[in-house]
Motif scaffolding. Sequence first.
Motif, PDB file in Angstrom:
ATOM      1  N   UNK A  41       0.826  -1.211   0.000  1.00  0.00           N
ATOM      2  CA  UNK A  41       0.000   0.000   0.000  1.00  0.00           C
ATOM      3  C   UNK A  41       0.860   1.260   0.000  1.00  0.00           C
ATOM      4  N   UNK A  42       0.450   2.237  -0.783  1.00  0.00           N
ATOM      5  CA  UNK A  42       1.116   3.541  -0.746  1.00  0.00           C
ATOM      6  C   UNK A  42       0.139   4.575  -0.208  1.00  0.00           C
ATOM      7  N   UNK A  43       0.633   5.369   0.714  1.00  0.00           N
ATOM      8  CA  UNK A  43      -0.203   6.414   1.320  1.00  0.00           C
ATOM      9  C   UNK A  43       0.445   7.774   1.187  1.00  0.00           C
ATOM     10  N   UNK A  44      -0.381   8.786   1.049  1.00  0.00           N
ATOM     11  CA  UNK A  44       0.093  10.161   1.040  1.00  0.00           C
ATOM     12  C   UNK A  44      -0.715  10.921   2.093  1.00  0.00           C
ATOM     13  N   UNK A  45      -0.009  11.505   3.055  1.00  0.00           N
ATOM     14  CA  UNK A  45      -0.717  12.197   4.132  1.00  0.00           C
ATOM     15  C   UNK A  45      -1.683  11.267   4.855  1.00  0.00           C
ATOM     16  N   UNK A  66      -3.445   5.793  -1.438  1.00  0.00           N
ATOM     17  CA  UNK A  66      -3.448   6.223  -2.842  1.00  0.00           C
ATOM     18  C   UNK A  66      -3.573   5.015  -3.765  1.00  0.00           C
ATOM     19  N   UNK A  67      -2.857   3.941  -3.434  1.00  0.00           N
ATOM     20  CA  UNK A  67      -2.979   2.745  -4.269  1.00  0.00           C
ATOM     21  C   UNK A  67      -2.579   1.514  -3.469  1.00  0.00           C
ATOM     22  N   UNK A  68      -2.993   0.371  -3.994  1.00  0.00           N
ATOM     23  CA  UNK A  68      -2.731  -0.909  -3.356  1.00  0.00           C
ATOM     24  C   UNK A  68      -2.387  -1.870  -4.480  1.00  0.00           C
ATOM     25  N   UNK A 105       3.931   2.240  -8.553  1.00  0.00           N
ATOM     26  CA  UNK A 105       4.435   3.553  -8.980  1.00  0.00           C
ATOM     27  C   UNK A 105       4.451   4.524  -7.818  1.00  0.00           C
ATOM     28  N   UNK A 106       5.130   5.648  -8.023  1.00  0.00           N
ATOM     29  CA  UNK A 106       5.164   6.686  -6.988  1.00  0.00           C
ATOM     30  C   UNK A 106       3.731   7.199  -6.739  1.00  0.00           C
ATOM     31  N   UNK A 107       3.345   7.374  -5.485  1.00  0.00           N
ATOM     32  CA  UNK A 107       1.951   7.786  -5.217  1.00  0.00           C
ATOM     33  C   UNK A 107       1.650   9.262  -5.477  1.00  0.00           C
TER      34      UNK A 107
END
Lengths: 331, 302
Positions: free
Chosen positions: A209-213, A217-219, A227-229
């Motif tokens: 999992x990618x998270x921003x704040x 953002x994506x799983x 990819x970069x979130x």
Amino acid sequence: MELVCPAGNLPALKRAVDEGADAVYFGFQNATNARQFAGLNFTDHRAREGIAYAHARGRRVFCAINTYPQPEGWAQWTQAVDDAAALGVDALILADTGLLDYAATRYPDLPRHLSVQGSATSHEALRFYHDRFAIKRAVLPRVLSMTQVRDLARQSPVELEVFAFGSLCIMAEGRCYLSSYLTGESPNTRGVCSPASHVRWETTPEGLESRLGGVLIDRYAEGERAGYPTLCKGRFEVDGETYHAIEEPTSLNTLDLLPELHALGISAVKIEGRQRSPAYVATVAGIWRQALDRLEKAPERFHPEPAWQANLSELSEGATTTLGAYERRWK
Amino acid sequence: MLELTLGPVAFYWTRDRYADFYAQAGEWPIETVYLGETVCSRRRDMKLDDWRDIARSLTERGKRVVLSSQTLIESEADLRGLRKVCDNGDFMVEANDHSAVRLLADAGVPFVAGPAINLYNAAALGVMAKAGMQRWVMPVEMARDALANLLTARDAAGLDAPCEVFAYGHLPLAWSARCFTARRHGLPKDRCQFVCQQYPEGLPLCAQDAPDEVFTLNGIQTLSGACQDLRHEVPEMQRMGVAAARLSPRAEGMSEVVAAFDRARRGELAERDPLALTEVGCDGYWHGQAGMKRTALQATPT
């Protein structure tokens, strides 16, 4: 048509020049430009060396000071303008009207380019910047179709530069506050979008999992390319369906459009990617140099080499490219 | 006293819905109403003359009316529409793009600079004031402290440029060439079948793991998922010298929102009910944080 290439550091600047860039653009190591990345950009000293290298080979150097100063940062931004002028850059790339006014008043003979962050999408907007600040050139936001670029080119009071290759902003640049909504930092205020300091990667039973704040953002399932979130390129749920609701991870590639852009009298094509490696910049600059040289010789017979396209795709986000808004279908 | 304004409706409503809404708005304790389509040129149910009719009836009820211009101008047709708004002759215009600024400045017509004009410093305010700006809406991402500095710098520069703060509603965060509502329906933008009219308060976009709305899709525009709510900051705005607070229309419940802000500017707003904290809007931007943050929740022990 001029080939304008990104210089995130001195090696990238030199490689771009060696591979045939007509001009390179750079920024200082702070929030005064729209690519504020750790370890990226130029000190005064390195900028001087880079400018000397480019000028010795007959190439030009532009300095991007294209974020929006707030009152507490005003002195730092005007200092950047003063420093760039003292370094002998060939043009300033600016967005904020206050800073444009400052540069036009203090350094009337130093050419001013309107940054894509200035968000001018019509000839009336271009006329505003031209009449008030005598801008010489404008970089167009990546939201216009070819028909719209054609209309604009016909009536523009200034030279036009368009994005040719690299990461694709799908929102009108300079008027996108999505990043600060999730992180507090945006392109306008801090020169960053989806900043790495707010990114978190986590392996969970559901996948990587990618998270921003803190926002997912994506799983990614096992084996899926992560990819970069960048927040507009994530997979979200809308009305019960999970998909790339805003945009897929993809890069802009306009090699196919070169003859048309040439016929419209576009002055320059811009390669995005100051955050990319010197090797990336060298490869992309080399391909576009070959393409522009071939275009110059026989514009009516121009066709991109399949090998160029393959190499560019390989370097692209998600290994795919798009014509973006230039093509109506994309919208 | 702080002026209350009703911002332009971001969503694509039906003619009847606009008519009902503005009939009610005529009775609300607000001083200024912004009217017009600011998002998409394909939303053509309401013509300029229809907006003018609403404008006249609001004027008769004592409201000041400003016509808001389209934010993203892409085509010659967009420019023709924009010229009509700028040349309307009767009402002040909110310029939401530098195309509009240019047209209005050239015609010598005073204007309001909208939130997407990106006025972050006093020098930029000076440029706009010279062009005929009478008022400006602060960029939505700006923090209270930065705004306070800007108001001080404005006064030091001797600029007469009152400031309006986006105080309530889904925050307008981005504009694109692409229509995200049409994309959800698998339709190309130029044959969109006007599907955004099905969503009077936009189409919620959520993260895969949480029910909270992250963003709200509204055609080519992306709004915040949460509603910003600065009603408890009204006294601070008044102290700072903010001239007006903008309330951005939602499909339901606006009359209560206006009433709450009216109480707030009179110093009669009740303290937050600690049991109703799940209903609080976001206010992160104002406090120098991520815009989506709800600082009232941070202050509460969990």
